[in-house]
Design a protein around this motif. Structure first.
Motif, short mmCIF file in Angstrom:
data_model
loop_
_atom_site.label_atom_id
_atom_site.label_comp_id
_atom_site.label_asym_id
_atom_site.label_seq_id
_atom_site.Cartn_x
_atom_site.Cartn_y
_atom_site.Cartn_z
N ALA A 1 0.93 -1.29 -0.11
CA ALA A 1 0.02 -0.09 -0.02
C ALA A 1 1.01 1.28 0.05
O ALA A 1 0.51 2.57 -0.57
N ALA A 2 1.97 1.34 0.43
CA ALA A 2 3.04 2.52 0.76
C ALA A 2 3.93 2.35 -0.39
O ALA A 2 4.86 3.18 -0.72
N LEU A 3 3.92 1.46 -1.48
CA LEU A 3 4.87 1.19 -2.29
C LEU A 3 4.78 2.22 -3.53
O LEU A 3 3.84 2.50 -4.19
N ARG A 4 6.00 3.12 -3.60
CA ARG A 4 6.04 3.89 -4.73
C ARG A 4 6.96 3.22 -5.91
O ARG A 4 7.84 2.68 -5.76
N GLY A 5 6.82 4.03 -7.10
CA GLY A 5 7.69 3.42 -8.22
C GLY A 5 9.21 3.81 -8.17
O GLY A 5 10.02 3.31 -8.87
N MET B 1 11.18 3.21 -5.62
CA MET B 1 11.75 2.56 -4.58
C MET B 1 12.43 1.39 -4.69
O MET B 1 12.38 0.13 -4.36
N LEU B 2 13.46 1.50 -5.83
CA LEU B 2 13.95 0.31 -6.16
C LEU B 2 15.58 0.80 -5.90
O LEU B 2 15.97 1.70 -5.74
N GLY C 1 24.70 -7.06 -5.68
CA GLY C 1 24.33 -6.53 -6.94
C GLY C 1 22.85 -6.87 -7.51
O GLY C 1 22.66 -7.00 -8.76
N ARG C 2 22.20 -7.38 -6.36
CA ARG C 2 20.72 -7.79 -6.78
C ARG C 2 19.90 -6.79 -6.74
O ARG C 2 19.91 -5.75 -5.96
N LEU C 3 18.92 -6.47 -7.63
CA LEU C 3 17.89 -5.66 -7.89
C LEU C 3 16.75 -5.90 -6.71
O LEU C 3 16.37 -7.07 -6.70
N CYS C 4 16.41 -4.65 -5.86
CA CYS C 4 15.70 -5.17 -4.94
C CYS C 4 14.67 -3.93 -4.48
O CYS C 4 14.55 -3.10 -5.41
N ILE C 5 13.72 -4.29 -3.74
CA ILE C 5 12.59 -3.29 -3.41
C ILE C 5 13.31 -2.43 -2.10
O ILE C 5 13.42 -3.17 -1.14
N ASN C 6 13.35 -1.26 -2.10
CA ASN C 6 13.96 -0.78 -1.05
C ASN C 6 12.57 -0.33 -0.18
O ASN C 6 12.18 0.63 -0.25
N VAL C 7 12.37 -1.25 0.70
CA VAL C 7 11.30 -1.16 1.63
C VAL C 7 11.66 -0.13 2.98
O VAL C 7 12.31 -0.46 3.56
N ALA D 1 14.39 -6.11 -0.25
CA ALA D 1 13.81 -7.45 -0.69
C ALA D 1 14.35 -7.79 -1.87
O ALA D 1 13.94 -6.76 -3.12
N PRO D 2 14.91 -8.79 -2.21
CA PRO D 2 15.29 -9.03 -3.40
C PRO D 2 14.23 -9.39 -4.48
O PRO D 2 13.23 -10.09 -3.92
#
Length: 296
Positions: free
Chosen positions: A157-161, A163-164, A170-176, A188-189
């Motif tokens: 619900a709080a995720l924005r575009g 936040m990568l 070197g893993r692409l993640c969600i920056n929570v 979060a990978p």
């Protein structure tokens, strides 16, 4: 003459819990200092504990005409006994809330509750009424996103575009950084089709990726799929994990990096290092939580 205590029990509960709230304070440090049992570190926990404690004081007021929290304390065991028909998880929550209310450990009440086992969990098991109103086909992007990132409902619900992030491997993640449990940030990978996930985020710019998360979406189940995928990716064959320690009592070697499940999964063995990867990705601290509630 005025009354010594004009505050309602509900108000007393609220003030007691709010006085223990420590948003932004390090729970890890408090655990190290041995004082974490005295405080509450998230609004979610505050809300849950207040809800359960208010059920309790309402019971005490209606049945025993209690007017203070101290008067209510006498009836903790009676309250728990009246709720024995509920799940072990609910009873544990009841005791935890009351222990926090009175500034003690749950074990100090001397009340035994049933063991919590996975087979008794009803969440995300079987078809629920709300499932009839949620179409995974129409919400394919949301479902796939959840299975690839393992985010909680509040985090989605709080995720924005924007936040990568890329972690130190070197893993692409969600920056929570918002909506997380206890306010703890994490990376979060992303697994699966990374391009599909990044496109969903880039397309909204800095706006919300999912303006509304349907209540019928079984987020916990999707998190379990994610955790299982993470675990399987990192897990080593159990028989290949070295017997690196010696039991001082028996003199036998054992695998210190192998987790042996208990309860209904007694005997099942899991790779602790892979469990830790899944635990961190989900935003949990203990590998046993992943083993008991997520890995399938």
């Amino acid at each position: 003459m005025g009354h010594k205590n004009k505050k309602s029990l509900t108000r007393q509960v609220q003030e007691c819990f709010e006085s223990k709230l420590r948003i932004g304070q390090s729970k890890h440090k408090d655990k190290h200092d041995g004082v974490s049992d005295q405080y509450i570190y998230s609004y979610g926990t505050l809300k849950s504990y207040m809800k359960e404690a208010n059920y309790f004081v309402k019971f005490c007021k209606q049945k025993h005409n209690s007017k203070t929290l101290e008067q209510c304390r006498t009836y903790v065991a009676e309250w728990i006994d009246s709720r024995r028909h509920l799940s072990a998880y609910t009873l544990k929550l009841d005791l935890s809330a009351l222990a926090k209310l009175y500034g003690v450990k749950a074990t100090d009440f001397g009340i035994e509750t049933p063991a919590r086992v996975m087979s008794n969990i009803t969440r995300s098991r079987g078809v629920k009424k709300r499932d009839c109103h949620f179409s995974e086909k129409r919400n394919a992007d949301l479902v796939y996103f959840c299975k690839c990132t393992g985010l909680r409902r509040s985090e989605l619900a709080a995720l924005r575009g924007d936040m990568l992030a890329v972690d130190d491997r070197g893993r692409l993640c969600i920056n929570v950084t918002a909506g997380s449990k206890g306010g703890r940030p994490r990376l979060a990978p992303i697994i699966g089709d990374v391009e599909r996930i990044t496109k969903l985020m880039h397309d909204v710019g800095s706006g919300k990726v999912f303006p509304k998360v349907p209540s019928g979406a079984d987020i916990h189940s999707y998190r379990a799929d994610y955790a299982t995928a993470i675990y399987n990716y990192y897990a080593r064959p159990i028989d290949k994990i070295p017997y690196d320690k010696i039991n001082k009592g028996t003199g036998r070697r054992y695998q210190s990096e192998v987790y042996v499940c208990r309860g209904e999964n007694k005997g099942k063995r899991l790779d602790k290092l892979a469990m830790l990867e899944a635990s961190r990705a989900l935003g949990h601290n203990r590998i046993c939580v992943v083993g008991e509630h997520y890995i399938r």
